[in-house]
Design a protein around this motif. Structure first.
Motif, PDB file in Angstrom:
ATOM      1  N   LEU A 194      -8.018   8.896 -48.829  1.00  0.00           N
ATOM      2  CA  LEU A 194      -7.365   8.271 -47.419  1.00  0.00           C
ATOM      3  C   LEU A 194      -6.435   7.253 -47.811  1.00  0.00           C
ATOM      4  N   ALA A 195      -5.364   7.575 -47.388  1.00  0.00           N
ATOM      5  CA  ALA A 195      -4.047   6.502 -47.466  1.00  0.00           C
ATOM      6  C   ALA A 195      -3.624   5.482 -46.132  1.00  0.00           C
ATOM      7  N   LYS A 196      -3.255   4.528 -46.389  1.00  0.00           N
ATOM      8  CA  LYS A 196      -2.867   3.491 -45.383  1.00  0.00           C
ATOM      9  C   LYS A 196      -2.143   4.584 -44.356  1.00  0.00           C
ATOM     10  N   GLY A 197      -2.457   4.339 -42.817  1.00  0.00           N
ATOM     11  CA  GLY A 197      -1.951   5.068 -41.874  1.00  0.00           C
ATOM     12  C   GLY A 197      -2.575   6.505 -41.469  1.00  0.00           C
ATOM     13  N   ASN A 198      -3.597   6.950 -42.407  1.00  0.00           N
ATOM     14  CA  ASN A 198      -4.346   8.245 -41.805  1.00  0.00           C
ATOM     15  C   ASN A 198      -5.489   7.539 -40.819  1.00  0.00           C
ATOM     16  N   GLU A 199      -5.612   8.445 -39.921  1.00  0.00           N
ATOM     17  CA  GLU A 199      -6.478   8.311 -38.886  1.00  0.00           C
ATOM     18  C   GLU A 199      -7.689   9.176 -39.122  1.00  0.00           C
ATOM     19  N   ILE A 200      -8.928   8.403 -39.004  1.00  0.00           N
ATOM     20  CA  ILE A 200     -10.279   8.926 -39.332  1.00  0.00           C
ATOM     21  C   ILE A 200     -11.118   8.862 -38.357  1.00  0.00           C
ATOM     22  N   LYS A 201     -12.238   9.577 -38.112  1.00  0.00           N
ATOM     23  CA  LYS A 201     -13.173   9.331 -37.093  1.00  0.00           C
ATOM     24  C   LYS A 201     -14.480   8.755 -37.854  1.00  0.00           C
ATOM     25  N   LEU A 202     -14.924   7.532 -37.677  1.00  0.00           N
ATOM     26  CA  LEU A 202     -16.193   6.909 -38.093  1.00  0.00           C
ATOM     27  C   LEU A 202     -17.345   7.225 -37.136  1.00  0.00           C
ATOM     28  N   ILE A 203     -18.590   7.709 -37.887  1.00  0.00           N
ATOM     29  CA  ILE A 203     -19.690   7.955 -36.980  1.00  0.00           C
ATOM     30  C   ILE A 203     -20.766   7.384 -37.551  1.00  0.00           C
ATOM     31  N   ALA A 204     -21.662   6.861 -36.672  1.00  0.00           N
ATOM     32  CA  ALA A 204     -22.711   6.187 -37.082  1.00  0.00           C
ATOM     33  C   ALA A 204     -24.057   6.371 -36.393  1.00  0.00           C
ATOM     34  N   ASP A 205     -25.114   6.777 -36.876  1.00  0.00           N
ATOM     35  CA  ASP A 205     -26.604   7.101 -36.087  1.00  0.00           C
ATOM     36  C   ASP A 205     -27.599   6.405 -36.883  1.00  0.00           C
ATOM     37  N   GLY A 206     -28.388   5.625 -35.916  1.00  0.00           N
ATOM     38  CA  GLY A 206     -29.669   4.916 -36.507  1.00  0.00           C
ATOM     39  C   GLY A 206     -29.580   3.593 -35.681  1.00  0.00           C
ATOM     40  N   PRO A 207     -30.779   2.880 -36.051  1.00  0.00           N
ATOM     41  CA  PRO A 207     -30.962   1.570 -35.360  1.00  0.00           C
ATOM     42  C   PRO A 207     -30.017   0.545 -35.223  1.00  0.00           C
ATOM     43  N   ASP A 208     -29.140   0.546 -36.525  1.00  0.00           N
ATOM     44  CA  ASP A 208     -28.088  -0.420 -36.377  1.00  0.00           C
ATOM     45  C   ASP A 208     -26.552   0.325 -36.547  1.00  0.00           C
ATOM     46  N   ASP A 209     -26.533   1.328 -35.589  1.00  0.00           N
ATOM     47  CA  ASP A 209     -25.245   2.150 -35.539  1.00  0.00           C
ATOM     48  C   ASP A 209     -24.058   1.363 -35.117  1.00  0.00           C
ATOM     49  N   GLU A 210     -24.255   0.571 -33.905  1.00  0.00           N
ATOM     50  CA  GLU A 210     -23.222  -0.102 -33.135  1.00  0.00           C
ATOM     51  C   GLU A 210     -22.650  -1.189 -34.171  1.00  0.00           C
ATOM     52  N   GLU A 211     -23.716  -2.004 -34.638  1.00  0.00           N
ATOM     53  CA  GLU A 211     -23.235  -3.232 -35.564  1.00  0.00           C
ATOM     54  C   GLU A 211     -22.490  -2.633 -36.933  1.00  0.00           C
ATOM     55  N   ALA A 212     -23.004  -1.280 -37.420  1.00  0.00           N
ATOM     56  CA  ALA A 212     -22.226  -0.937 -38.518  1.00  0.00           C
ATOM     57  C   ALA A 212     -21.073  -0.188 -38.261  1.00  0.00           C
ATOM     58  N   LEU A 213     -20.878   0.350 -37.307  1.00  0.00           N
ATOM     59  CA  LEU A 213     -19.613   1.010 -36.660  1.00  0.00           C
ATOM     60  C   LEU A 213     -18.710  -0.080 -36.425  1.00  0.00           C
ATOM     61  N   ALA A 214     -19.047  -1.004 -35.945  1.00  0.00           N
ATOM     62  CA  ALA A 214     -18.073  -2.293 -35.706  1.00  0.00           C
ATOM     63  C   ALA A 214     -17.637  -2.833 -36.937  1.00  0.00           C
ATOM     64  N   ALA A 215     -18.093  -3.199 -37.890  1.00  0.00           N
ATOM     65  CA  ALA A 215     -18.117  -4.030 -39.174  1.00  0.00           C
ATOM     66  C   ALA A 215     -17.128  -3.119 -40.200  1.00  0.00           C
ATOM     67  N   LEU A 216     -17.625  -1.529 -40.049  1.00  0.00           N
ATOM     68  CA  LEU A 216     -16.669  -0.720 -40.870  1.00  0.00           C
ATOM     69  C   LEU A 216     -15.301  -0.454 -40.329  1.00  0.00           C
ATOM     70  N   ALA A 217     -15.262  -0.333 -38.958  1.00  0.00           N
ATOM     71  CA  ALA A 217     -14.049  -0.046 -38.452  1.00  0.00           C
ATOM     72  C   ALA A 217     -13.166  -1.467 -38.556  1.00  0.00           C
ATOM     73  N   ASP A 218     -13.733  -2.588 -38.417  1.00  0.00           N
ATOM     74  CA  ASP A 218     -12.772  -3.770 -38.791  1.00  0.00           C
ATOM     75  C   ASP A 218     -12.366  -3.761 -40.104  1.00  0.00           C
ATOM     76  N   PHE A 219     -13.129  -3.365 -41.186  1.00  0.00           N
ATOM     77  CA  PHE A 219     -12.770  -3.231 -42.641  1.00  0.00           C
ATOM     78  C   PHE A 219     -11.645  -2.241 -42.768  1.00  0.00           C
ATOM     79  N   VAL A 220     -11.794  -1.109 -42.305  1.00  0.00           N
ATOM     80  CA  VAL A 220     -10.737   0.048 -42.457  1.00  0.00           C
ATOM     81  C   VAL A 220      -9.545  -0.295 -41.922  1.00  0.00           C
ATOM     82  N   GLU A 221      -9.528  -1.140 -40.606  1.00  0.00           N
ATOM     83  CA  GLU A 221      -8.333  -1.294 -40.051  1.00  0.00           C
ATOM     84  C   GLU A 221      -7.572  -2.626 -40.700  1.00  0.00           C
ATOM     85  N   GLY A 222      -8.210  -3.283 -41.445  1.00  0.00           N
ATOM     86  CA  GLY A 222      -7.742  -4.356 -42.237  1.00  0.00           C
ATOM     87  C   GLY A 222      -7.882  -5.746 -41.662  1.00  0.00           C
ATOM     88  N   LYS A 223      -8.891  -5.873 -40.655  1.00  0.00           N
ATOM     89  CA  LYS A 223      -9.146  -7.058 -39.884  1.00  0.00           C
ATOM     90  C   LYS A 223      -9.841  -8.002 -40.618  1.00  0.00           C
TER      91      LYS A 223
END
Length: 84
Positions: free
Chosen positions: A55-84
């Motif tokens: 995965l290089a900068k500029g690639n688009e990916i889909k993050l998928i999370a399923d479980g008790p903390d899925d929304e929190e996990a997805l938000a944190a990982l998306a921020d990381f990937v986007e460089g925030k």
């Protein structure tokens, strides 16, 4: 289950150190977490799986999370990937 499309904003992408940091962060959540790119789905908690996507900068990916903390996990990982 939650899903989100994100564009990689970290330099040089999810390779080497950023990949290791991403996997470490993913492993801190109990939810199952996956990354999809070009019809290929990998376990986001696996460094080998993540590296296989090249995965290089500029690639688009889909993050998928399923479980008790899925929304929190997805938000944190998306921020990381986007460089925030």
């Amino acid at each position: 289950m939650v899903e989100r499309n994100v564009t990689i904003g970290v330099e040089p992408g999810l390779q080497a150190r950023p990949a290791a940091q991403f996997v470490q962060k993913a492993n801190s959540y109990s939810s199952e977490i996956f990354i999809e790119k070009d019809e290929k789905r990998i376990n986001a908690k696996s460094i080998m799986g993540l590296m296989s996507l090249a995965l290089a900068k500029g690639n688009e990916i889909k993050l998928i999370a399923d479980g008790p903390d899925d929304e929190e996990a997805l938000a944190a990982l998306a921020d990381f990937v986007e460089g925030k």
